[in-house]
Enzyme design. Sequence first.
Site, PDB file in Angstrom:
ATOM      1  NE  ARG A   1      47.869  27.601  37.135  1.00 41.33           N
ATOM      2  CZ  ARG A   1      47.016  28.050  36.258  1.00 41.33           C
ATOM      3  NH1 ARG A   1      46.547  27.244  35.327  1.00 41.33           N
ATOM      4  NH2 ARG A   1      46.612  29.305  36.272  1.00 41.33           N
TER       5      ARG A   1
ATOM      6  CG  HIS B   1      44.920  33.139  51.964  1.00 42.68           C
ATOM      7  ND1 HIS B   1      43.944  33.481  51.054  1.00 42.68           N
ATOM      8  CD2 HIS B   1      44.275  32.555  52.999  1.00 42.68           C
ATOM      9  CE1 HIS B   1      42.772  33.123  51.521  1.00 42.68           C
ATOM     10  NE2 HIS B   1      42.943  32.547  52.696  1.00 42.68           N
TER      11      HIS B   1
HETATM   12  N1  LIG Z   1      43.728  34.809  37.628  1.00 44.06           N
HETATM   13  C1  LIG Z   1      44.904  34.697  38.215  1.00 44.06           C
HETATM   14  O1  LIG Z   1      45.671  33.777  37.935  1.00 44.06           O
HETATM   15  C2  LIG Z   1      45.305  35.711  39.226  1.00 44.06           C
HETATM   16  C3  LIG Z   1      46.642  35.769  39.683  1.00 44.06           C
HETATM   17  C4  LIG Z   1      46.979  36.780  40.574  1.00 44.06           C
HETATM   18  C5  LIG Z   1      46.028  37.671  41.007  1.00 44.06           C
HETATM   19  N2  LIG Z   1      44.743  37.571  40.552  1.00 44.06           N
HETATM   20  C6  LIG Z   1      43.716  38.520  40.974  1.00 44.06           C
HETATM   21  O2  LIG Z   1      44.063  39.783  40.444  1.00 44.06           O
HETATM   22  C7  LIG Z   1      43.525  40.798  41.291  1.00 44.06           C
HETATM   23  C8  LIG Z   1      44.579  41.818  41.533  1.00 44.06           C
HETATM   24  O3  LIG Z   1      44.953  42.377  40.273  1.00 44.06           O
HETATM   25  P1  LIG Z   1      45.601  43.819  40.202  1.00 44.06           P
HETATM   26  O4  LIG Z   1      46.751  43.864  41.115  1.00 44.06           O
HETATM   27  O5  LIG Z   1      45.801  44.109  38.778  1.00 44.06           O
HETATM   28  O6  LIG Z   1      44.493  44.743  40.886  1.00 44.06           O
HETATM   29  P2  LIG Z   1      43.345  45.670  40.269  1.00 44.06           P
HETATM   30  O7  LIG Z   1      42.717  45.046  39.105  1.00 44.06           O
HETATM   31  O8  LIG Z   1      42.475  46.018  41.401  1.00 44.06           O
HETATM   32  O9  LIG Z   1      44.158  46.955  39.780  1.00 44.06           O
HETATM   33  C9  LIG Z   1      44.804  47.768  40.728  1.00 44.06           C
HETATM   34  C10 LIG Z   1      44.355  49.231  40.603  1.00 44.06           C
HETATM   35  O10 LIG Z   1      44.969  49.817  39.451  1.00 44.06           O
HETATM   36  C11 LIG Z   1      43.991  50.420  38.621  1.00 44.06           C
HETATM   37  N3  LIG Z   1      44.518  50.375  37.268  1.00 44.06           N
HETATM   38  C12 LIG Z   1      44.545  49.344  36.429  1.00 44.06           C
HETATM   39  N4  LIG Z   1      45.246  49.632  35.338  1.00 44.06           N
HETATM   40  C13 LIG Z   1      45.668  50.893  35.481  1.00 44.06           C
HETATM   41  C14 LIG Z   1      46.449  51.754  34.673  1.00 44.06           C
HETATM   42  N5  LIG Z   1      46.989  51.333  33.526  1.00 44.06           N
HETATM   43  N6  LIG Z   1      46.668  53.014  35.112  1.00 44.06           N
HETATM   44  C15 LIG Z   1      46.168  53.409  36.300  1.00 44.06           C
HETATM   45  N7  LIG Z   1      45.455  52.623  37.119  1.00 44.06           N
HETATM   46  C16 LIG Z   1      45.210  51.387  36.706  1.00 44.06           C
HETATM   47  C17 LIG Z   1      42.777  49.607  38.883  1.00 44.06           C
HETATM   48  O11 LIG Z   1      41.600  50.272  38.488  1.00 44.06           O
HETATM   49  C18 LIG Z   1      42.869  49.386  40.381  1.00 44.06           C
HETATM   50  O12 LIG Z   1      42.412  50.518  41.061  1.00 44.06           O
HETATM   51  C19 LIG Z   1      43.034  40.099  42.535  1.00 44.06           C
HETATM   52  O13 LIG Z   1      41.630  40.048  42.507  1.00 44.06           O
HETATM   53  C20 LIG Z   1      43.617  38.711  42.438  1.00 44.06           C
HETATM   54  O14 LIG Z   1      42.786  37.730  43.031  1.00 44.06           O
HETATM   55  C21 LIG Z   1      44.384  36.608  39.683  1.00 44.06           C
END
Ligand SMILES: NC(=O)c1ccc[n+]([C@@H]2O[C@H](COP(=O)([O-])OP(=O)(O)OC[C@H]3O[C@@H](n4cnc5c(N)ncnc54)[C@H](O)[C@@H]3O)[C@@H](O)[C@H]2O)c1
Lengths: 364, 364
Positions: A244, A255
């Site tokens: 993984r 990071h």
């Molecule tokens: N759990 C995991 O395995 C894993 C893997 C990678 C990243 N992450 C986490 O994910 C987060 C990043 O996720 P992200 O990139 O989705 O960021 P995010 O959730 O902040 O979304 C990005 C932006 O897009 C907006 N948004 C979401 N859907 C939308 C839509 N359909 N239309 C318009 N706007 C929309 C959100 O409100 C936000 O402003 C980080 O906190 C990171 O640590 C977790």
Amino acid sequence: MGEAVRVLEVALGDRAYPIVIGAGLLSVGARLVPYLKRKKAVVVTNTTVAPLYLDLLTDALAAEGVSCESVVLPDGESHKDWQTLNLIYDALLGSHAERSTTLIALGGGVIGDMTGFAAATYQRGAPFIQIPTTLLSQVDSSVGGKTAINHPLGKNMIGAFYQPRLVIADIGTLATLPDRELKAGLAEVIKYGLIRDPAFFEWIERHLDALLARDPEALAHAVEVSCRNKAEVVAADETEQGERATLNLGHTFGHAIETGMGYGVWLHGEAVAAGTVMALALSKRLGWLSDVEIDRAVRLFARAGLPTKGPVLGAQRYLELMRHDKKVADGQLRLILLKGIGRAVIHSGATDGEVCAAIEACCE
Amino acid sequence: MGEAVRVLEVALGDRAYPIVIGAGLLSVGARLVPYLKRKKAVVVTNTTVAPLYLDLLTDALAAEGVSCESVVLPDGESHKDWQTLNLIYDALLGSHAERSTTLIALGGGVIGDMTGFAAATYQRGAPFIQIPTTLLSQVDSSVGGKTAINHPLGKNMIGAFYQPRLVIADIGTLATLPDRELKAGLAEVIKYGLIRDPAFFEWIERHLDALLARDPEALAHAVEVSCRNKAEVVAADETEQGERATLNLGHTFGHAIETGMGYGVWLHGEAVAAGTVMALALSKRLGWLSDVEIDRAVRLFARAGLPTKGPVLGAQRYLELMRHDKKVADGQLRLILLKGIGRAVIHSGATDGEVCAAIEACCE
Ligand SMILES: NC(=O)c1ccc[n+]([C@@H]2O[C@H](COP(=O)([O-])OP(=O)(O)OC[C@H]3O[C@@H](n4cnc5c(N)ncnc54)[C@H](O)[C@@H]3O)[C@@H](O)[C@H]2O)c1
Ligand SMILES: NC(=O)c1ccc[n+]([C@@H]2O[C@H](COP(=O)([O-])OP(=O)(O)OC[C@H]3O[C@@H](n4cnc5c(N)ncnc54)[C@H](O)[C@@H]3O)[C@@H](O)[C@H]2O)c1
């Protein structure tokens, strides 16, 4: 039109679950109902996503007789913290939610990670469904069961492994996603090609323009193949003891960029793109990757509008920040490198000198 | 002298772990070392237990070459909350603890539950060892993997199932336990006899005076048989889908007493004793238990210095509080009742009238 719905299974024994991919799925409540423990749900979303998609979802659920509350959180990574998480607990306890009430995450990775952690810990575990609405969350964060919140001293430091019962990736929601977010998601899509799927890498090379133009067929295919790759890796190694870790290609360098610049300045996917180029430069330095292969990768990131150089922080500062990453064991850097496109390896033997040289070659 | 060390195994597949019971175990670092992932540990304890036992433990670990930090929390159930939990995270992150650092809980159930939850969630799961120092935690909370903190709107509402790698019950630590805490622990010991072990119930009847006099042999036997009973139940039903619920004999009534009086006025074990008598009264009302059996149970609680009547809150208020317990599904009260000493059943069919009558018969 590609109305076809694609279904993948994440093979995790008694915690196996399907990922359903297609356009317009959000408004089909019947897709969710079989996965609810009881006809009660709490939808967690944020102030950006709520006006776009919340009513669509709750109306669809209501039409199936599901009683549904919602919690609308402030938007942004800076709210991925205990205070905001507590708003979810408050809502659950305030509405006397039982531990059989299903939590539904409607939003990007921030909402997914926080809602997942709330589900993992509410009364020691409530059922959980992911409806990711960003490309990054559809191809990455919603699959694999990692949930977390941030602590002032570190990102994702408090969390749990907790699998959802269902993931619904509605490609239609990507229509409203800001361009920069779409591109950041593509960094993770390209990553799957690089670490384990050379045919997919070639497919992305051929279809990048369609993806950038948000062609639904192309997006659905990219999400499907990305999820299939991630699901295979996760099924083989749920809690990241081995393979993984290869999903973290570019992430340790990335990071350092995210922390070094202050969170939010670079998007995660942007930092991963530049970080991946560093990992590739190191791979080349070790004699594992050819100039041609590096060039293909760099060109693809560039075409996707992603950075291929990191900010100048000084190589020593990079090293220091990388050592603080939680993927470090015993102070020893474990890096994901490539022995060719599609072949990732975990490598702990790189010297500081080698790492610094690779970083310096990729900063501007 | 009974220097014998007793070892039980909790059979949970790849999460199986031993419970080691004996006197003076705290000062034998070699007992812990094989269970540490690396020679690094963070001991979590509180201001009452630290002056009594912390140095003993950390010196013993240091003698084995284990590098050891400690976190001393404020004492009391009122601190089993997010703020105090954060002191653990702060210490872990402040000392750059990696996810291979073992968390060791040294204290009663409050410390065990909070440290366990911190371990479950620090970097999505760090290794965890329990060293319970109250009778209640030795016979109950340290076995079975339930971890939690309280939320202002409910006790133990935020938590996880997370198993330790080792439990060390040092009977010697019970020497300093306040009398009232010892007695509260006996309520749970008696419970095991009532729900599934009639021979143990008889043993307690014969040895209660030795237990109250803190005879080490008697205490070690009581802890061993209690843990064996709990371990068997937990192994059969780790996440409380069925049989594990029988461990809650008296707890739904007891929960009403604790909440109704305000937390801390009645100790948990005291509320469980009075609550158990209510459950037994209801069992008798349903024709399942004889007068002789009830009398034996009431007499044993009384001899142990435990209450056998609940406070007068009004039966309706009891019902209301019981319905808010998290063990309630779909608003339906699921009560643990007895069909004889040693034979617990889960019963959902009691009418409000029956429950109220049992409560009223047992209040003063
Ligand atoms: N759990 C995991 O395995 C894993 C893997 C990678 C990243 N992450 C986490 O994910 C987060 C990043 O996720 P992200 O990139 O989705 O960021 P995010 O959730 O902040 O979304 C990005 C932006 O897009 C907006 N948004 C979401 N859907 C939308 C839509 N359909 N239309 C318009 N706007 C929309 C959100 O409100 C936000 O402003 C980080 O906190 C990171 O640590 C977790
Ligand atoms: N996880 C579970 O399965 C489970 C089961 C039952 C109870 N619990 C939890 O356990 C908690 C109650 O545990 P408890 O009864 O041990 O209470 P506790 O942890 O508050 O300990 C009682 C008191 O004794 C002190 N103490 C501890 N060891 C001592 C010693 N050796 N000498 C002198 N003083 C000592 C403590 O500091 C405290 O003041 C509750 O929060 C309850 O929710 C959990």
